[in-house]
Design a protein around this motif. Structure first.
Motif, PDB file in Angstrom:
ATOM      1  N   VAL A 212       0.823  -1.200   0.000  1.00 41.64           N
ATOM      2  CA  VAL A 212       0.000   0.000   0.000  1.00 41.64           C
ATOM      3  C   VAL A 212       0.863   1.258   0.000  1.00 41.64           C
ATOM      4  O   VAL A 212       0.357   2.369  -0.142  1.00 41.64           O
ATOM      5  CB  VAL A 212      -0.957  -0.016   1.218  1.00 41.64           C
ATOM      6  N   GLY A 213       2.171   1.088   0.155  1.00 41.83           N
ATOM      7  CA  GLY A 213       3.081   2.222   0.134  1.00 41.83           C
ATOM      8  C   GLY A 213       3.243   2.925   1.458  1.00 41.83           C
ATOM      9  O   GLY A 213       3.679   4.084   1.517  1.00 41.83           O
ATOM     10  N   LEU A 214       2.925   2.236   2.552  1.00 41.24           N
ATOM     11  CA  LEU A 214       3.054   2.828   3.873  1.00 41.24           C
ATOM     12  C   LEU A 214       4.420   2.539   4.478  1.00 41.24           C
ATOM     13  O   LEU A 214       5.050   1.521   4.182  1.00 41.24           O
ATOM     14  CB  LEU A 214       1.969   2.280   4.803  1.00 41.24           C
ATOM     15  N   THR A 215       4.878   3.435   5.339  1.00 40.65           N
ATOM     16  CA  THR A 215       6.155   3.279   6.031  1.00 40.65           C
ATOM     17  C   THR A 215       5.906   2.824   7.459  1.00 40.65           C
ATOM     18  O   THR A 215       5.123   3.424   8.198  1.00 40.65           O
ATOM     19  CB  THR A 215       6.939   4.609   6.047  1.00 40.65           C
ATOM     20  N   ASN A 216       6.582   1.770   7.858  1.00 39.99           N
ATOM     21  CA  ASN A 216       6.382   1.128   9.152  1.00 39.99           C
ATOM     22  C   ASN A 216       7.296   1.739  10.212  1.00 39.99           C
ATOM     23  O   ASN A 216       8.520   1.663  10.092  1.00 39.99           O
ATOM     24  CB  ASN A 216       6.671  -0.370   9.007  1.00 39.99           C
ATOM     25  N   ILE A 217       6.719   2.313  11.261  1.00 42.42           N
ATOM     26  CA  ILE A 217       7.554   2.920  12.302  1.00 42.42           C
ATOM     27  C   ILE A 217       8.301   1.870  13.106  1.00 42.42           C
ATOM     28  O   ILE A 217       9.303   2.179  13.769  1.00 42.42           O
ATOM     29  CB  ILE A 217       6.737   3.807  13.253  1.00 42.42           C
ATOM     30  N   ALA A 218       7.866   0.602  13.064  1.00 39.96           N
ATOM     31  CA  ALA A 218       8.510  -0.444  13.861  1.00 39.96           C
ATOM     32  C   ALA A 218       9.813  -0.930  13.248  1.00 39.96           C
ATOM     33  O   ALA A 218      10.606  -1.598  13.924  1.00 39.96           O
ATOM     34  CB  ALA A 218       7.566  -1.624  14.046  1.00 39.96           C
ATOM     35  N   ASP A 219      10.058  -0.610  11.979  1.00 41.69           N
ATOM     36  CA  ASP A 219      11.251  -1.145  11.311  1.00 41.69           C
ATOM     37  C   ASP A 219      12.534  -0.782  12.036  1.00 41.69           C
ATOM     38  O   ASP A 219      13.436  -1.609  12.197  1.00 41.69           O
ATOM     39  CB  ASP A 219      11.310  -0.661   9.857  1.00 41.69           C
ATOM     40  N   GLN A 220      12.633   0.469  12.482  1.00 41.55           N
ATOM     41  CA  GLN A 220      13.874   0.897  13.129  1.00 41.55           C
ATOM     42  C   GLN A 220      14.043   0.267  14.505  1.00 41.55           C
ATOM     43  O   GLN A 220      15.147   0.236  15.045  1.00 41.55           O
ATOM     44  CB  GLN A 220      13.912   2.418  13.247  1.00 41.55           C
ATOM     45  N   ALA A 221      12.964  -0.256  15.082  1.00 44.84           N
ATOM     46  CA  ALA A 221      13.047  -0.892  16.395  1.00 44.84           C
ATOM     47  C   ALA A 221      13.580  -2.313  16.315  1.00 44.84           C
ATOM     48  O   ALA A 221      13.911  -2.920  17.339  1.00 44.84           O
ATOM     49  CB  ALA A 221      11.678  -0.890  17.069  1.00 44.84           C
ATOM     50  N   ASP A 222      13.659  -2.868  15.111  1.00 41.92           N
ATOM     51  CA  ASP A 222      14.198  -4.224  14.925  1.00 41.92           C
ATOM     52  C   ASP A 222      15.083  -4.253  13.690  1.00 41.92           C
ATOM     53  O   ASP A 222      15.015  -5.168  12.877  1.00 41.92           O
ATOM     54  CB  ASP A 222      13.050  -5.230  14.802  1.00 41.92           C
ATOM     55  N   ALA A 223      15.920  -3.233  13.562  1.00 39.88           N
ATOM     56  CA  ALA A 223      16.780  -3.115  12.384  1.00 39.88           C
ATOM     57  C   ALA A 223      17.730  -4.292  12.243  1.00 39.88           C
ATOM     58  O   ALA A 223      18.082  -4.703  11.137  1.00 39.88           O
ATOM     59  CB  ALA A 223      17.559  -1.803  12.446  1.00 39.88           C
TER      60      ALA A 223
END
Length: 309
Positions: A212-223
């Motif tokens: 859908v083209g959304l950016t996930n804020i959780a990505d940086q928490a489990d880089a």
């Protein structure tokens, strides 16, 4: 509904690695003409079945949905205690979280479908000469399509399974085709439970949001991936990230909604809250990777479409 705690649910997903409009309404579980005459033996991976299974035990809610969607519902004689869709699935007290070989064998199955190998249950069932097919948590849509088609092969519903997978692909393609182009991507927080466990873009659910083209804020928490794609965030982390959307996959299990989110410390000022973009999802659909994943994607896209490009 009996649900595991958000913590255990997230951990289970991490160890193991959410639907189709037409199929999801009520899958036809009657074999089509010629289906019963499918040629056996059939082989999927290391599993070979000499004849069509007629007493299938499913210990995976997702697999249960898949089996009924492809027309194999009449061959399913028992499902686990979390398999609540379709409503007429033969629900029992069997557990997919803590499978018991003796209890499973008591159902005299000629095929058992599992989502994970907890307590080495596959070895236990194999020693009892009970065929087992493993359907681990999908990480991509292709994983889901593969499981559907392989279940079709094993149950004698090859054509129907192929049709289900094809319709899923077509419906998803139609849903994402007309998405507006945005100069800046919208951000989101996907909540697995009130303890603020989430899922990154590397998970199955995360891959849907990426479409859908959304950016996930959780990505940086489990880089670094140490949390298996399911990190636990803090209140402060979410507030600082200030997501445009909050998607709640804990609306049924934990009664979370826009009001309860707004009442959290510091959350009333979130963009998602101020713009009425806290979206309650169906917990079950959001935690599975069967045909109803199309329904989930539709809910997400409908919410995003309301935001001007």
């Amino acid at each position: 509904m009996n649900r595991r705690t958000p913590r255990l649910f997230a951990a289970t997903l991490a160890v193991a690695a959410l639907l189709l409009g037409a199929c999801a309404e009520k899958a036809d579980d009657k074999p089509s003409a010629g289906t019963a005459a499918a040629a056996y033996p059939v082989t999927v991976g290391a599993l070979t079945l000499d004849k069509r299974p007629e007493k299938i035990v499913s210990l995976s809610p997702t697999a249960t949905e898949m089996l009924f969607a492809i027309g194999a519902g009449q061959q399913v004689t028992a499902v686990d205690d979390q398999s609540n869709y379709p409503a007429d699935a033969p629900k029992t007290d069997l557990s997919g979280f803590q499978p018991n070989a003796e209890a499973i064998a008591g159902k005299s199955p000629d095929l058992v479908v599992l989502a994970n190998d907890t307590n080495k249950i596959i070895d236990q069932l194999t020693k009892l000469k009970i065929p087992v097919y493993l359907t681990p948590a999908a990480t991509t849509l292709d994983d889901s399509y593969k499981q559907i088609t392989e279940l079709g092969t094993l149950t004698g519903h090859t054509d129907q399974a192929s049709d289900v997978a094809t319709r899923m692909k077509d419906d998803i393609a139609k849903l994402v085709k007309d998405l507006p182009q945005r100069t800046a991507k919208l951000t989101y927080f996907h909540e697995l439970g009130p303890e603020l466990y989430s899922a990154t873009s590397k998970t199955f659910i995360g891959s849907l949001y990426s479409k859908v083209g959304l950016t996930n804020i959780a990505d940086q928490a489990d880089a670094d991936g140490k949390n298996g794609g399911y990190p636990q965030l803090s209140q402060e982390f979410v507030v600082k990230a200030n997501p445009d959307f909050v998607f709640l996959a804990d609306s049924k299990c934990c009664q979370q909604n826009a009001d309860s989110v707004k009442a959290r410390s510091g959350w009333a000022g979130l963009t998602a809250v101020k713009n009425n973009q806290v979206i309650a999802l169906d917990d079950d659909i959001a935690s599975r990777w069967g045909p109803r994943v199309v329904d989930l994607l539709r809910v997400i896209i409908d919410a995003v479409a309301k935001v001007p490009a």
